[in-house]
Structure formats: C-alpha cells, structure tokens
Design an enzyme around this catalytic site. Structure first.
Site, PDB file in Angstrom:
ATOM      1  CB  CYS A   1       1.342 -55.619 -26.688  1.00 56.59           C
ATOM      2  SG  CYS A   1       0.768 -55.661 -28.412  1.00 56.59           S
TER       3      CYS A   1
ATOM      4  CG  HIS B   1      -2.629 -57.588 -26.680  1.00 55.61           C
ATOM      5  ND1 HIS B   1      -1.888 -56.444 -26.462  1.00 55.61           N
ATOM      6  CD2 HIS B   1      -2.534 -58.315 -25.535  1.00 55.61           C
ATOM      7  CE1 HIS B   1      -1.384 -56.479 -25.243  1.00 55.61           C
ATOM      8  NE2 HIS B   1      -1.750 -57.612 -24.662  1.00 55.61           N
TER       9      HIS B   1
ATOM     10  CG  ASN C   1      -2.339 -59.574 -21.612  1.00 56.02           C
ATOM     11  OD1 ASN C   1      -1.580 -58.709 -22.050  1.00 56.02           O
ATOM     12  ND2 ASN C   1      -3.640 -59.379 -21.514  1.00 56.02           N
TER      13      ASN C   1
END
Length: 813
Positions: free
Chosen positions: A290, A458, A478
C-alpha cells in the site's frame, strides 16, 4: 499550477472521452472522463474562472457511473495474432535501428536492421494473410536498403576517410559508480562536491567503491549503478524478451487465485505505456504494498500538477522527447535509488493474472496503460518478489524519486508534535511543490477500522491540503481505490457540509455517494487523531549543494551499545559557511539493505547525533551534551535538520549511532545545504597502536585514590616514549563499573616545555570507558595506574595506546 493548462487538459480529455464513448470503447471513455473531471478540479484549485465548473465535474463522474455496467457487458475485441505481434516487433526493431543510425552508431544500426529483415521474412513465410505479407515485405525492403547503405562505406577502400568519421560499435564501458544523480541522465541541479572532484562529480575512495560493490547484490541479484552507458541499453529483439532470472515469487494471496503469467498483448489490443499520468487511475490489488502504491499516486499527482517529470522519467525505453514508450519486445529498464546510488533494474513485461484474466498486481484503471504494473514489478523484483513484507512511504518514495525522506510521528513519546505548526508547514510546502506527503494509520481493532472506514497500518496518499475559514482539510486516496473515511466530512455526513464549503473543496457528497474511488476529505484534527505517522519526501532541488560519503561500520568495532563510549563510532566533520539571513543544512543517514528478511524484520536502530565540538572527535555520548540528539528508529533512513541563524563559520561533529550493534552495516551519509560547506571523515592522527590486556583480581582490585590503603595495589604499567608527540590512552572495562586511570611522570628527557606534567588523570570515573588525549606528551618514562572506582570490583580491562611514535610498555605490578 497553471489554470489555463489544466483547463486545456480537461478539454482534451473530455474530447477523447466523448470520442471513445461514441466508438463503444467504454473502458477508455471511463478513464478519460475521470481525467477530465480531475483536471477541472485542479484547474479550480489554481484559480480557474470557468463557469459551472462543478456541474461539468459532476456530469463527467455521472457518465463514469453510467458506463460501468456497459463496460461489464461489452464483449472484448479479438486480440492480435502472433504474426501481427511479430510485425509490431519488427517495426520496433526498425525504430530502434533508426535511432542508432541517427546517432552514428553504425554497427548497432546494421545489426538491428538485419534482425528486422530476418523477422519480417520469417513471419511472411508463416502467414497466409496477404495484407500482412505485403506490410512485412515492405518493411523488410526498407530495412534491408538502409542496412546495405550503411554497410557499403565500411567495405569500399576509397570511402575509408568518410567511414572513419562514422561511429563503429564499441563495447559499453562501466566506470566507477556515480556518487549522486548522474549528470548524463537527469539535470535537476548540479550536485557539486565540496571535496575533491572531477568534471563529472565526486571521486570515490577505495572504501566507497567496495561498499557500493558489496551492496549492489540485493536478495542475491546484482543491481549495478545506473550509468550514462545504460542509455544505450538494447530493448529491441526478434523474440519476446524473458528475464533470465525467471518469474517473480508470488505472495500467498496471489497463489490462491493465480492462473498464469501473461504479457500486455494477451490482455489488450492496444497496450500503451502512459495515456496520462494520473493518481486517480492507480489501483492496488492483493500485493501488500500500500505504501508503494500510495507513493506512485502522489508522484503521479505531483507530475500532473506541476508538469515536471518525476515518476515517468525512471522507466525505459523512452522516445526522443524523454517519454517512456511501449515496447512490443517486452523488455524494460527502471531506475531506482537503492543503497546509496541510482541503480538499474531490468524486467520483462510478464504479469500474473487469475482464472478470470484479472491482474493480480497493481494496475491503472485504464487496462491498456502499463506504467503502474511495470514500475511495481521492478520494485518487487528488487524486494525479492510479490511476497513483499511491506514498507513505508519514506523508503518507497526515496527509491522511486531520490527525494529526501522525513518522518513525523504524531503520537510519539520521543518526538514532539505541534499540530498547528505542522499544518502550516505542510500547507505552504505542499502548494509550492517542495514535498510529497503520505499518511499512515497505526494499529487499531477491526471494530475501530469498520467504524471509521480506515484500514489499520495502511498508507494513504495526500492529494490536496486546504484551509477554509479556520477549518483545515486533507484530501487522501486509499490505494485500494475504494473504502473511504466514515467520520466527519465523509460523503455521508449530513451535518457538517455547507454549500459554501462544498464549493470551496469542489466536493458534492451526493455525487461521491455514487462512486467509491477511495478518495475523501478528512479534517486535519481527525487525521491527527486517527492516523499515526505523516511521511514527507522533500525535493533535493531545494538545496544548492550536496555531497555524500559511503562507508561501513564493522560490528567488531567497539561495544554493542554506545551508551558509554563513542570512541568506535563513525564520526564526520561538517564545516558550514552560513550567509547573512541564515541557512538550512540537512543530513540524511541511509543504511543499505541487501536482504528481504532484514527489510521485513529491521532490527538495526540507527540515528545521527550532532555535536558542536569544532569537528573534533567525540568520546563520551553526553560530554559535551549533543547539540542535536538523535532518536534511534528501525528505519533505513534518518534525517537530521540543522538550522543556522548566525552568519559565519559553523563546525560540527556528526556521529553515527546505533541502539544495539548486532551486524556490520553499510551506509551513506548525504549532506544537503543551501550554502557552501565541507564534509569529511574525521581522520585519526595516530599511526601506531598497542593494547594491554589486564585484569583487576583479588588484591589488585584496589579502587580509586579515595581508598588509600588498597589503591596502591592496583595494576601499574610503565611506558617509554622516545619523541614528543600526540598520545591517546583509552581504558575499557566492565560496563557495570566506573573506571579511570592516572598517568605519573617518572622521568622526562630534556626540557618538556609547556607540555610537561607530573600527574594527569582521565577525569571523572565513568561507566566502562574513559580516555586521556594529550596533544604533545614529552619524551620520557611514565607510569599508568588503571582502577575501578570502588575496591573489590573484579574483571578484565583493555588499555589502548595510540601514538605516532613507538611506545614500549612493561608491567611493574
């Protein structure tokens, strides 16, 4: 940002979107509608005066939503045949041959033309398609004519003079590694060394060459430094290129759905390297990277906003305009900043897919666009495969861009955090284009994550920072391209959004509810509460000068912990000429990593400590107190900022430190400065050394002079020195004991002058280590008495003598 340029981008993307929409090419239409909307959002941020701009944004996004079902239902066009792909490869061979031809690289050009001819003739004999045969024969004829024209001067004697002026093939030469950005490859700013340098930059020491050679091998594969010669890398081949190292290892999640490896032409009829650089189009899948995908996103957003090549400049082959291009032969080269220098990573274009033909790696929402998947593959190759242990954006962005990493911990006991000052700094620097930013969540329960729409540990890309009537906002993406914040100012918040605020942020909650692209606004206060760390990557072009030193710290040098002694720590002298108005000097310590396990379980806690000791060596960690103390963190990068306000010469000692030294480490110290400076290792003036192994035991553990009855029982050594000169004496004993020593003059040869003495001591008794340094000790005979502070403290000790003239030692007691 240029509002007019962004408006033109929006018009161009909208035109392409409508065109693809009418042609039934819905996937591409969706891509361009999204890009048109994003260009309008940025244009409004830059002060665009276009009327009804928000309506247009909503119109494009609504069309995206409407086309999604059409994309799902539309059958795909048949893929190109093997023979059509051979024609594309032949065209690429000719294109590359023409480039070499133009440069005067005759033999390279002839070789490529010849291979193109052979491929055309072979494919023509295999296919029954007359149209394709004609195209192949025509291309073969053109390539053959040019190859013969080039060969003719090389074979005719009367043309020797002419051919002598044509470049013939010479083997590429790889000289010593470049210390910084290669002047042949990129031209952001001149990195001039304050040390000895040649016309092309800084020279290497033998130690530096060995460090960079050693750390070129990462996870068992050698990644050589990127050199100017690599711009001549060959990319065209008659057959699809295959990486000689084979396929990348897959992650456990990939393996559960993996079907096969495919090339781009197996997925789409029109593979392209880049349609347009966009953060909105990047999508992470099941690879646990990520932070890397977030890093790609903000690099793309930066390139788009400021029209400066950042991420697209690292992938090859490139056309004459420096734009990366699709290679039908399947070979690519990516330049990544790894272990001290930019390095060359070669990959093929084979990508993993599942049983439905869906990619199992990160990709662009425009399936024909390859740059996301290929740059990720290059990084995953270096990291040992798609079974990536995870990273942070400081590490990833430094690898992608070479920008300077910094970490701001918002909930740390060891690092102060000012919410207001941090926002002001981020706001100003972000909009100037000085910094790339990501934010990462910390550990949270599944229930907390579900409640707030956040993913634990994250990374999120920061796409925008805004302030409106005292309210402060951050726009985040995201990397999954779905799952958004559910708190205040989310798309479902009916309480806090006002028409005025919606207009200012170009945000319509109703439109956002229709499509979850993973992009959302969050207040700065909520980000500070629910996120853990902000990662910054600073543009090195902010600094006029830079240099670096690559070195090794052997695990055998000194104690495991440097809590009591810095005598064996690497130390550097930094001398800065500060102008009127002040200046900033940043020092980046980067530990080289060569093994995936080391990357996954980083147990090396490194830091840099700054002392104001006029560039002299520091022996005790707290004496003198550090000018800037370091926080020991298990990240490969540590940034120290030195702010100068007083004009004149400032001299510092920089000390590399570790929490617990377990292994030999290789590292780079890079200095960035807005003003002139010099930077070098602190040299040792001593050329000779001698060690005495002794011990305090029984009666000889007599303690310090406070204990007169027993002090006289301590070990006594005598040393003879024939010439006046510098002397360093170091005593090392058990860490649990405070130790010290005395030096007593027995006899002096000749007139000692101002350097004579009767008795000297190492000063206060200290835990485990003490020293005495004499700039000029007169020639003569001296006794030295090492002791612990208290009697009966038994254990071994080392007594080290460092000098420039021979020393004779004997034990008297």
């Amino acid at each position: 940002m240029d509002a007019s340029a962004l408006e033109r981008d929006a018009v161009q993307f909208a035109r392409l979107a409508v065109q693809r929409d009418h042609e039934g090419r819905y996937s591409e239409a969706v891509f361009y509608y999204k890009e048109a909307a994003q260009a309008l959002i940025y244009a409004e941020m830059a002060g665009s005066s276009l009327e009804r701009i928000q309506e247009k944004i909503n119109e494009y996004l609504e069309r995206v939503q409407a086309l999604h079902s059409a994309v799902q239902s539309k059958s795909t066009d048949p893929l190109k045949s093997k023979h059509q792909l051979d024609l594309e490869r032949a065209h690429f061979l000719v294109t590359q041959a023409f480039d070499e031809d133009e440069k005067g690289n005759v033999e390279d050009a002839i070789e490529l033309y010849t291979e193109a001819v052979e491929l055309c003739l072979k494919t023509s004999s295999e296919t029954a398609d007359k149209t394709l045969q004609n195209k192949l024969k025509q291309l073969a004829r053109q390539a053959l004519d040019r190859a013969e024209a080039l060969s003719e001067p090389l074979t005719k004697p009367f043309c020797k003079l002419k051919s002598a002026n044509m470049k013939t093939k010479t083997p590429p030469v790889r000289t010593h590694f470049p210390l910084g950005p290669n002047p042949f490859v990129e031209k952001p700013q001149a990195f001039i060394s304050p040390q000895s340098c040649d016309a092309q930059g800084q020279k290497y020491t033998a130690e530096e060459i060995e460090v960079l050679r050693t750390t070129s091998k990462i996870n068992g594969v050698e990644y050589v430094p990127f050199m100017s010669v690599d711009l001549r890398e060959r990319f065209a081949y008659p057959m699809p290129f295959c990486d000689r190292l084979g396929k990348l290892p897959l992650s456990p999640k990939q393996k559960t759905t993996f079907s096969k490896w495919v090339r781009p032409e197996d997925l789409t009829n029109n593979p392209t390297m880049i349609y347009t650089v966009s953060s909105f189009s990047i999508k992470q899948t099941i690879v646990s990277d990520c932070s890397f995908v977030a890093s790609l996103a903000i690099s793309a957003a930066y390139e788009r906003r400021f029209n400066k090549k950042l991420i697209t400049s690292i992938i090859y082959p490139q056309n004459k305009d420096g734009e990366p291009e699709y290679n039908p032969c399947g070979k690519y080269m990516v330049k990544l900043h790894l272990n001290g220098v930019p390095r060359k990573v070669i990959i093929d274009d084979q990508l993993p897919v599942d049983h439905k033909g869906e990619l199992l790696c990160s990709y662009s929402n425009n399936k024909s666009e390859l740059w996301v998947s290929l740059i990720e593959k290059a990084y995953m190759k270096v990291m040992g495969g798609y079974d990536f242990p995870g990273s942070n954006s400081n590490i990833d962005l430094h690898a992608l861009t070479g920008w300077i990493p910094e970490r701001i911990a918002m909930h740390s006991d060891s690092q102060t955090f000012s919410k207001d000052n941090s926002f002001r700094m981020l706001y100003q620097r972000f909009h100037k284009g000085d910094v790339l930013i990501t934010a990462s969540t910390g550990v949270m329960t599944e229930a907390e994550g579900e409640k707030w729409g956040l993913v634990p540990t994250h990374a999120y890309a920061v796409l925008d920072i805004r302030e409106f009537k005292g309210l402060r906002f951050i726009q985040l993406k995201n990397p999954w391209s779905h799952l958004r914040w559910k708190g205040r100012y989310s798309e479902n918040d009916v309480k806090n959004w006002t028409p005025e605020l919606q207009k200012y942020l170009n945000f319509d909650p109703r439109t956002a509810q229709k499509i979850d692209n993973g992009i959302f606004w969050i207040s700065w206060d909520d980000l500070c509460q629910y996120y853990d760390v902000v990662y910054l990557s600073w543009n090195p072009a902010l600094f006029k000068e830079s240099t670096c030193i690559h070195s090794t710290w052997d695990a055998k040098q000194g104690p495991v912990k440097d809590a009591y002694s810095l005598a064996n720590n690497p130390q550097y002298k930094l001398e800065v000429q500060c102008p009127q108005g002040g200046a900033a000097v940043w020092v980046l310590l980067s530990r080289h990593i060569t093994d995936k396990d080391d990357f996954a379980n980083n147990r090396e806690f490194i830091t840099m400590v700054v002392y104001k000791t006029d560039g002299k060596k520091v022996y005790y960690p707290a004496d003198p107190p550090p000018y800037i103390d370091g926080i020991r963190i298990n990240s490969p990068h540590y940034l120290t900022k030195i702010k100068l306000t007083t004009p004149g010469t400032h001299t510092f000692t920089l000390v590399v430190s570790q929490y617990e030294k377990q292994n030999t480490i290789h590292y780079t110290v890079r200095v960035y400065s807005a003003c002139s400076f010099t930077f070098s290792k602190i040299p040792s003036p001593y050329t000779l050394s001698k060690r005495i192994n002794g011990k305090w035991s029984g009666q000889s553990a007599g303690g310090c002079g406070n204990f007169q009855e027993t002090h006289k029982n301590n070990p006594i050594y005598q040393f003879h020195i024939d010439k006046t000169g510098p002397l360093l004496i170091e005593l090392r004993g058990p860490r649990q004991y405070s130790v010290g020593f005395e030096v007593v003059a027995v006899s002096i040869m000749g007139d000692p002058g101002p350097h004579g003495f009767q008795r000297k001591s190492s000063g206060d008794y200290r835990c485990g280590f003490c020293y005495l340094e004499l700039e000029n000790i007169p020639a003569g005979i001296f006794n030295i008495i090492p002791s612990t502070f208290l009697p009966k403290q038994e254990g071994p000790f080392f007594l080290d003598f460092n000098s420039t003239v021979p020393i004779k030692t004997t034990q008297l007691q």
